[in-house]
Write a protein that holds these residues in place. Structure first.
Motif, PDB file in Angstrom:
ATOM      1  N   ILE A  59      43.954  41.031  34.078  1.00  0.00           N
ATOM      2  CA  ILE A  59      42.632  40.883  34.707  1.00  0.00           C
ATOM      3  C   ILE A  59      41.717  40.116  33.754  1.00  0.00           C
ATOM      4  O   ILE A  59      40.952  39.251  34.177  1.00  0.00           O
ATOM      5  N   HIS A  60      41.840  40.399  32.466  1.00  0.00           N
ATOM      6  CA  HIS A  60      41.057  39.660  31.470  1.00  0.00           C
ATOM      7  C   HIS A  60      41.445  38.181  31.465  1.00  0.00           C
ATOM      8  O   HIS A  60      40.584  37.308  31.376  1.00  0.00           O
ATOM      9  N   ARG A  61      42.741  37.896  31.518  1.00  0.00           N
ATOM     10  CA  ARG A  61      43.239  36.509  31.471  1.00  0.00           C
ATOM     11  C   ARG A  61      42.859  35.720  32.708  1.00  0.00           C
ATOM     12  O   ARG A  61      42.729  34.507  32.649  1.00  0.00           O
ATOM     13  N   ALA A  62      42.707  36.410  33.838  1.00  0.00           N
ATOM     14  CA  ALA A  62      42.405  35.716  35.096  1.00  0.00           C
ATOM     15  C   ALA A  62      41.321  36.493  35.847  1.00  0.00           C
ATOM     16  O   ALA A  62      41.596  37.138  36.850  1.00  0.00           O
ATOM     17  N   PRO A  63      40.076  36.443  35.356  1.00  0.00           N
ATOM     18  CA  PRO A  63      38.999  37.188  36.018  1.00  0.00           C
ATOM     19  C   PRO A  63      38.884  36.771  37.485  1.00  0.00           C
ATOM     20  O   PRO A  63      38.936  35.593  37.805  1.00  0.00           O
ATOM     21  N   GLY A  64      38.762  37.765  38.341  1.00  0.00           N
ATOM     22  CA  GLY A  64      38.660  37.483  39.769  1.00  0.00           C
ATOM     23  C   GLY A  64      40.006  37.417  40.456  1.00  0.00           C
ATOM     24  O   GLY A  64      40.089  37.151  41.653  1.00  0.00           O
ATOM     25  N   THR A  65      41.074  37.676  39.695  1.00  0.00           N
ATOM     26  CA  THR A  65      42.397  37.670  40.310  1.00  0.00           C
ATOM     27  C   THR A  65      42.435  38.678  41.447  1.00  0.00           C
ATOM     28  O   THR A  65      41.714  39.672  41.429  1.00  0.00           O
ATOM     29  N   THR A  66      43.262  38.405  42.421  1.00  0.00           N
ATOM     30  CA  THR A  66      43.377  39.332  43.550  1.00  0.00           C
ATOM     31  C   THR A  66      44.380  40.431  43.215  1.00  0.00           C
ATOM     32  O   THR A  66      45.222  40.269  42.331  1.00  0.00           O
ATOM     33  N   VAL A  67      44.290  41.507  43.953  1.00  0.00           N
ATOM     34  CA  VAL A  67      45.246  42.595  43.797  1.00  0.00           C
ATOM     35  C   VAL A  67      46.653  42.060  44.064  1.00  0.00           C
ATOM     36  O   VAL A  67      47.597  42.377  43.328  1.00  0.00           O
ATOM     37  N   ASN A  68      46.817  41.239  45.096  1.00  0.00           N
ATOM     38  CA  ASN A  68      48.145  40.698  45.410  1.00  0.00           C
ATOM     39  C   ASN A  68      48.679  39.821  44.291  1.00  0.00           C
ATOM     40  O   ASN A  68      49.874  39.860  43.983  1.00  0.00           O
ATOM     41  N   ASN A  69      47.831  39.015  43.670  1.00  0.00           N
ATOM     42  CA  ASN A  69      48.276  38.195  42.554  1.00  0.00           C
ATOM     43  C   ASN A  69      48.693  39.071  41.378  1.00  0.00           C
ATOM     44  O   ASN A  69      49.710  38.814  40.728  1.00  0.00           O
ATOM     45  N   LEU A  70      47.924  40.107  41.104  1.00  0.00           N
ATOM     46  CA  LEU A  70      48.262  41.015  40.018  1.00  0.00           C
ATOM     47  C   LEU A  70      49.587  41.724  40.310  1.00  0.00           C
ATOM     48  O   LEU A  70      50.415  41.896  39.412  1.00  0.00           O
ATOM     49  N   LEU A  71      49.817  42.096  41.565  1.00  0.00           N
ATOM     50  CA  LEU A  71      51.095  42.686  41.957  1.00  0.00           C
ATOM     51  C   LEU A  71      52.244  41.737  41.636  1.00  0.00           C
ATOM     52  O   LEU A  71      53.273  42.137  41.099  1.00  0.00           O
ATOM     53  N   SER A  72      52.049  40.469  41.941  1.00  0.00           N
ATOM     54  CA  SER A  72      53.072  39.466  41.696  1.00  0.00           C
ATOM     55  C   SER A  72      53.331  39.277  40.209  1.00  0.00           C
ATOM     56  O   SER A  72      54.478  39.209  39.767  1.00  0.00           O
ATOM     57  N   ILE A  73      52.281  39.213  39.426  1.00  0.00           N
ATOM     58  CA  ILE A  73      52.417  39.023  37.977  1.00  0.00           C
ATOM     59  C   ILE A  73      53.121  40.212  37.333  1.00  0.00           C
ATOM     60  O   ILE A  73      54.027  40.048  36.525  1.00  0.00           O
ATOM     61  N   LEU A  74      52.717  41.414  37.704  1.00  0.00           N
ATOM     62  CA  LEU A  74      53.246  42.615  37.059  1.00  0.00           C
ATOM     63  C   LEU A  74      54.608  43.027  37.594  1.00  0.00           C
ATOM     64  O   LEU A  74      55.358  43.734  36.912  1.00  0.00           O
ATOM     65  N   GLY A  75      54.915  42.627  38.830  1.00  0.00           N
ATOM     66  CA  GLY A  75      56.200  42.984  39.416  1.00  0.00           C
ATOM     67  C   GLY A  75      56.365  44.476  39.628  1.00  0.00           C
ATOM     68  O   GLY A  75      57.443  45.026  39.425  1.00  0.00           O
ATOM     69  N   GLU A 101      35.583  34.715  51.011  1.00  0.00           N
ATOM     70  CA  GLU A 101      36.188  34.001  52.129  1.00  0.00           C
ATOM     71  C   GLU A 101      37.065  34.909  52.979  1.00  0.00           C
ATOM     72  O   GLU A 101      37.113  34.774  54.187  1.00  0.00           O
ATOM     73  N   ASP A 102      37.770  35.801  52.349  1.00  0.00           N
ATOM     74  CA  ASP A 102      38.647  36.730  53.062  1.00  0.00           C
ATOM     75  C   ASP A 102      38.229  38.144  52.660  1.00  0.00           C
ATOM     76  O   ASP A 102      38.489  38.588  51.550  1.00  0.00           O
ATOM     77  N   LYS A 103      37.598  38.837  53.587  1.00  0.00           N
ATOM     78  CA  LYS A 103      37.058  40.173  53.299  1.00  0.00           C
ATOM     79  C   LYS A 103      38.148  41.202  53.003  1.00  0.00           C
ATOM     80  O   LYS A 103      37.872  42.271  52.489  1.00  0.00           O
ATOM     81  N   ARG A 104      39.399  40.874  53.335  1.00  0.00           N
ATOM     82  CA  ARG A 104      40.497  41.810  53.063  1.00  0.00           C
ATOM     83  C   ARG A 104      40.927  41.740  51.604  1.00  0.00           C
ATOM     84  O   ARG A 104      41.555  42.669  51.099  1.00  0.00           O
ATOM     85  N   GLU A 105      40.606  40.652  50.933  1.00  0.00           N
ATOM     86  CA  GLU A 105      40.998  40.492  49.538  1.00  0.00           C
ATOM     87  C   GLU A 105      40.087  41.294  48.613  1.00  0.00           C
ATOM     88  O   GLU A 105      38.897  41.428  48.870  1.00  0.00           O
ATOM     89  N   ARG A 106      40.694  41.801  47.550  1.00  0.00           N
ATOM     90  CA  ARG A 106      39.937  42.479  46.503  1.00  0.00           C
ATOM     91  C   ARG A 106      40.137  41.684  45.215  1.00  0.00           C
ATOM     92  O   ARG A 106      41.259  41.462  44.773  1.00  0.00           O
ATOM     93  N   HIS A 107      39.010  41.250  44.636  1.00  0.00           N
ATOM     94  CA  HIS A 107      39.049  40.491  43.388  1.00  0.00           C
ATOM     95  C   HIS A 107      38.680  41.429  42.245  1.00  0.00           C
ATOM     96  O   HIS A 107      37.731  42.203  42.349  1.00  0.00           O
ATOM     97  N   LEU A 108      39.428  41.320  41.161  1.00  0.00           N
ATOM     98  CA  LEU A 108      39.298  42.262  40.055  1.00  0.00           C
ATOM     99  C   LEU A 108      38.651  41.617  38.837  1.00  0.00           C
ATOM    100  O   LEU A 108      38.995  40.496  38.460  1.00  0.00           O
ATOM    101  N   TYR A 109      37.729  42.363  38.234  1.00  0.00           N
ATOM    102  CA  TYR A 109      37.008  41.910  37.042  1.00  0.00           C
ATOM    103  C   TYR A 109      36.919  43.076  36.072  1.00  0.00           C
ATOM    104  O   TYR A 109      36.770  44.224  36.488  1.00  0.00           O
ATOM    105  N   LEU A 110      36.965  42.772  34.782  1.00  0.00           N
ATOM    106  CA  LEU A 110      36.716  43.800  33.789  1.00  0.00           C
ATOM    107  C   LEU A 110      35.213  43.997  33.639  1.00  0.00           C
ATOM    108  O   LEU A 110      34.458  43.036  33.646  1.00  0.00           O
ATOM    109  N   THR A 111      34.811  45.240  33.483  1.00  0.00           N
ATOM    110  CA  THR A 111      33.424  45.540  33.136  1.00  0.00           C
ATOM    111  C   THR A 111      33.286  45.352  31.628  1.00  0.00           C
ATOM    112  O   THR A 111      34.273  45.064  30.943  1.00  0.00           O
ATOM    113  N   GLN A 112      32.101  45.562  31.104  1.00  0.00           N
ATOM    114  CA  GLN A 112      31.932  45.459  29.649  1.00  0.00           C
ATOM    115  C   GLN A 112      32.821  46.461  28.928  1.00  0.00           C
ATOM    116  O   GLN A 112      33.437  46.146  27.910  1.00  0.00           O
TER     117      GLN A 112
END
Length: 170
Positions: A59-75, A101-112
């Motif tokens: 999430i730090h490396r790709a701020p705003g990544t989607t849950v689906n993208n993170l699923l793909s990266i982590l396997g 753009e797509d309300k079904r997507e969840r974008h992930l960001y780290l807080t402080q």
């Protein structure tokens, strides 16, 4: 540098014995133990594990990544990732935002607080990597990276190269 010479005394890289390969496998296991030891101590104190670390890292490396993208990266399974994300969100380390753009997507960001944890974890690993790279030298570092990339499946290599190039927000 002679690509046919091994570091251990001239063995050809095109033919390694089972014993040499076993030693390489064991070196990877022990190196991984060392690589994860410091972050594991930090995570354990907070009640987290390696899955939390991987999620925070990517999430730090790709701020705003989607849950689906993170699923793909982590396997990992969706259920497993949801459990990890739920804990990180509840503890105030990760923020989940609805897609514009797509309300079904969840974008992930780290807080402080998430950024602070990521920094502590990666500082420990960077220190270990820096020391190992300095001890091994530039040629060994380049060779090590080549070996790691060659071990990756094509999809994993593509994801890795995308992150290396600053992408990964898929």
């Amino acid at each position: 540098m002679d690509k046919g010479a091994g570091a251990g005394g001239g063995e050809t890289l095109l033919f390694l014995t089972d014993e040499q390969l076993r030693q390489g496998i064991e070196a990877v296991f022990f190196a991984y133990r060392g690589f994860t030891a410091d972050p594991d101590r930090i995570l354990e104190a907070k009640g987290y594990g390696r899955a939390h670390h991987r999620a925070v890292h990517f999430i730090h490396r790709a701020p705003g990544t989607t849950v689906n993208n993170l699923l793909s990266i982590l396997g990992v399974t969706k259920q497993s990732l949801n459990r990890v994300l739920r804990a990180l969100i509840e503890d105030g380390l990760v923020e989940s935002r609805i897609g514009r753009e797509d309300k079904r997507e969840r974008h992930l960001y780290l807080t402080q607080r998430g950024e602070d944890l990521e920094r502590a974890l990666s500082d420990a690993q960077r220190a270990r990597m820096r020391a190992a790279y300095r001890a091994a030298g530039p040629a060994a570092v380049a060779g090590f990276r080549q070996v790691l990339e060659a071990m990756m499946d094509p999809e994993q290599r593509s994801q890795y190269l995308s992150l290396r190039e600053g992408g990964g927000n898929g």
